[in-house]
Design a protein around this motif. Structure first.
Motif, PDB file in Angstrom:
ATOM      1  N   SER A  32      28.145 -96.012  83.923  1.00 46.72           N
ATOM      2  CA  SER A  32      28.201 -95.177  85.111  1.00 46.72           C
ATOM      3  C   SER A  32      28.352 -93.744  84.602  1.00 46.72           C
ATOM      4  O   SER A  32      27.904 -93.429  83.498  1.00 46.72           O
ATOM      5  N   THR A  33      28.964 -92.870  85.363  1.00 43.78           N
ATOM      6  CA  THR A  33      29.034 -91.475  84.949  1.00 43.78           C
ATOM      7  C   THR A  33      30.236 -90.770  85.547  1.00 43.78           C
ATOM      8  O   THR A  33      30.634 -91.049  86.690  1.00 43.78           O
ATOM      9  N   GLN A  91      26.710-103.320  90.761  1.00 44.97           N
ATOM     10  CA  GLN A  91      27.461-104.198  89.872  1.00 44.97           C
ATOM     11  C   GLN A  91      28.557-104.925  90.630  1.00 44.97           C
ATOM     12  O   GLN A  91      28.751-106.133  90.473  1.00 44.97           O
ATOM     13  N   GLU A  92      29.272-104.190  91.458  1.00 45.90           N
ATOM     14  CA  GLU A  92      30.388-104.786  92.200  1.00 45.90           C
ATOM     15  C   GLU A  92      29.920-105.929  93.098  1.00 45.90           C
ATOM     16  O   GLU A  92      30.603-106.941  93.239  1.00 45.90           O
ATOM     17  N   ARG A 106      33.660-110.910  83.838  1.00 45.46           N
ATOM     18  CA  ARG A 106      34.436-109.719  84.191  1.00 45.46           C
ATOM     19  C   ARG A 106      33.527-108.500  84.187  1.00 45.46           C
ATOM     20  O   ARG A 106      32.669-108.354  83.320  1.00 45.46           O
ATOM     21  N   LYS A 107      33.746-107.587  85.138  1.00 44.60           N
ATOM     22  CA  LYS A 107      32.859-106.433  85.297  1.00 44.60           C
ATOM     23  C   LYS A 107      33.649-105.134  85.173  1.00 44.60           C
ATOM     24  O   LYS A 107      34.686-104.970  85.802  1.00 44.60           O
ATOM     25  N   VAL A 108      33.119-104.226  84.350  1.00 46.06           N
ATOM     26  CA  VAL A 108      33.736-102.917  84.143  1.00 46.06           C
ATOM     27  C   VAL A 108      32.651-101.850  84.308  1.00 46.06           C
ATOM     28  O   VAL A 108      31.566-101.962  83.737  1.00 46.06           O
ATOM     29  N   ALA A 109      32.951-100.823  85.098  1.00 50.19           N
ATOM     30  CA  ALA A 109      32.043 -99.682  85.260  1.00 50.19           C
ATOM     31  C   ALA A 109      32.519 -98.542  84.367  1.00 50.19           C
ATOM     32  O   ALA A 109      33.658 -98.071  84.508  1.00 50.19           O
ATOM     33  N   ALA A 156      39.334-104.400  84.654  1.00 47.01           N
ATOM     34  CA  ALA A 156      38.073-104.541  85.369  1.00 47.01           C
ATOM     35  C   ALA A 156      37.938-103.363  86.323  1.00 47.01           C
ATOM     36  O   ALA A 156      38.906-102.652  86.598  1.00 47.01           O
ATOM     37  N   GLY A 157      36.716-103.156  86.811  1.00 47.95           N
ATOM     38  CA  GLY A 157      36.477-102.054  87.725  1.00 47.95           C
ATOM     39  C   GLY A 157      36.200-100.761  86.987  1.00 47.95           C
ATOM     40  O   GLY A 157      35.940-100.746  85.780  1.00 47.95           O
TER      41      GLY A 157
END
Length: 313
Positions: free
Chosen positions: A109-110, A154-155, A163-166, A225-226
């Motif tokens: 992401s940014t 993604q969410e 597991r998801k991480v931005a 996460a997140g």
């Protein structure tokens, strides 16, 4: 580990691939234009044979997206949006369909998602999402829309076992040719590395080694996460940022530039002034709270290291 890098041929992908390969990991790069047999073709939009690389992998780090180093025309902004959203969506579909899904999906992401401001830093808990600031060009809000849509894709992905991480990343500084450090260094060495439009706007950045280390840290921390800010803990005003870069190169003077001069220069370089004028004061709250220690937390030392490595090269 087996690590898949969709869009892993750009500057950040090169940094990450180089470090992961040196550490002994198996790295698979997905590219629209594979350069050799080690890269796998994909179109960034539709499922295909490339998805087999994700099935059975340990980690996916999706870096795909059209470069922001361009003129922010309607067509380019649309391409920036579509390339990010489409790639995040199809990576999510590939993970959802995998018999052995990866345990973690890191999605680029940014830091541009945060508001243009001078008064206080943005961390993940208290930071203000941009898009409605007064007195800035309207199209800056579209950059925020791109970032939020990117993260939302993604969410929304149905990947319960992954597991998801931005990764809300600041500018990644490396000595590679063509990267942001290379561009800024050329300006400084030409005597053009002075403050732009007064130089009050904050610059957020991260040294390439800390970027790689932060990625490894996040892979190993199942409790995170997140959104996570990937930025050094000491952002600084553009005036001080460029002064430190000039000092590292031994350049005593940098000519200042007004806003209109920056517009002319950006047009000549086929880039956009948002990259210079937006104040990005972003700090890594979650990384610091989790115990991550930066090797290069201060810009003068980071710049000196990068300059030394360019000279050694």
């Amino acid at each position: 580990m087996k690590i898949v890098l969709p869009g892993g041929t750009g500057q950040v992908g090169t940094v990450l691939r180089r470090a992961l390969t040196a550490a002994g990991h198996e790295v698979a790069v997905l590219s629209r234009r594979p350069a050799d047999h080690t890269q796998i073709r994909w179109d960034g939009r539709t499922l295909g044979p490339w998805a087999e690389a994700i099935d059975g992998s340990d980690v996916v780090v999706n870096l795909a997206g059209r470069s922001v180093n361009c003129r922010y025309t309607p067509d380019n902004l649309r391409a920036m949006m579509d390339s990010r959203v489409d790639s995040a969506r199809v990576v999510g579909r590939a993970i959802a369909a995998a018999a052995r899904p990866p345990r973690v999906w890191l999605q680029m992401s940014t830091a541009t998602v945060y508001a243009h401001r001078f008064d206080a830093p943005h961390d993940e808990a208290t930071g203000v999402i941009g898009g409605s600031e007064p007195g800035v060009p309207d199209y800056w809000g579209y950059s925020v829309d791109i970032a939020t849509a990117w993260e939302r894709e993604q969410e929304m992905a149905d990947t319960p076992h992954t597991r998801k991480v931005a990764l809300r990343a600041a500018m990644v500084m490396s000595p590679d040719r063509g990267g942001v450090f290379d561009v800024l260094s050329r300006l400084a060495r030409l005597g053009l590395g002075g403050p732009v439009a007064g130089g009050r706007q904050y610059v957020s950045w991260i040294h390439e080694n800390d970027f790689v280390r932060a990625v490894g840290f996040l892979v190993g921390r199942d409790d995170l996460a997140g959104p996570v800010n990937l930025a050094a803990p000491a952002p600084l005003p553009h005036r001080a940022f460029m002064r430190a870069l000039r000092d590292a190169w031994g350049i005593p003077v940098g000519l200042p530039a007004t806003k209109w001069m920056a517009e002319v220069g950006a047009f000549a370089l086929r880039s956009d002034t948002e990259l210079l004028l937006k104040s990005r004061r972003v700090v890594p709250g979650r990384l610091l709270d989790a115990g991550f220690a930066f090797d290069r937390p201060e810009w003068p030392e980071a710049a000196a290291d990068l300059v030394r490595r360019v000279r050694d090269r």
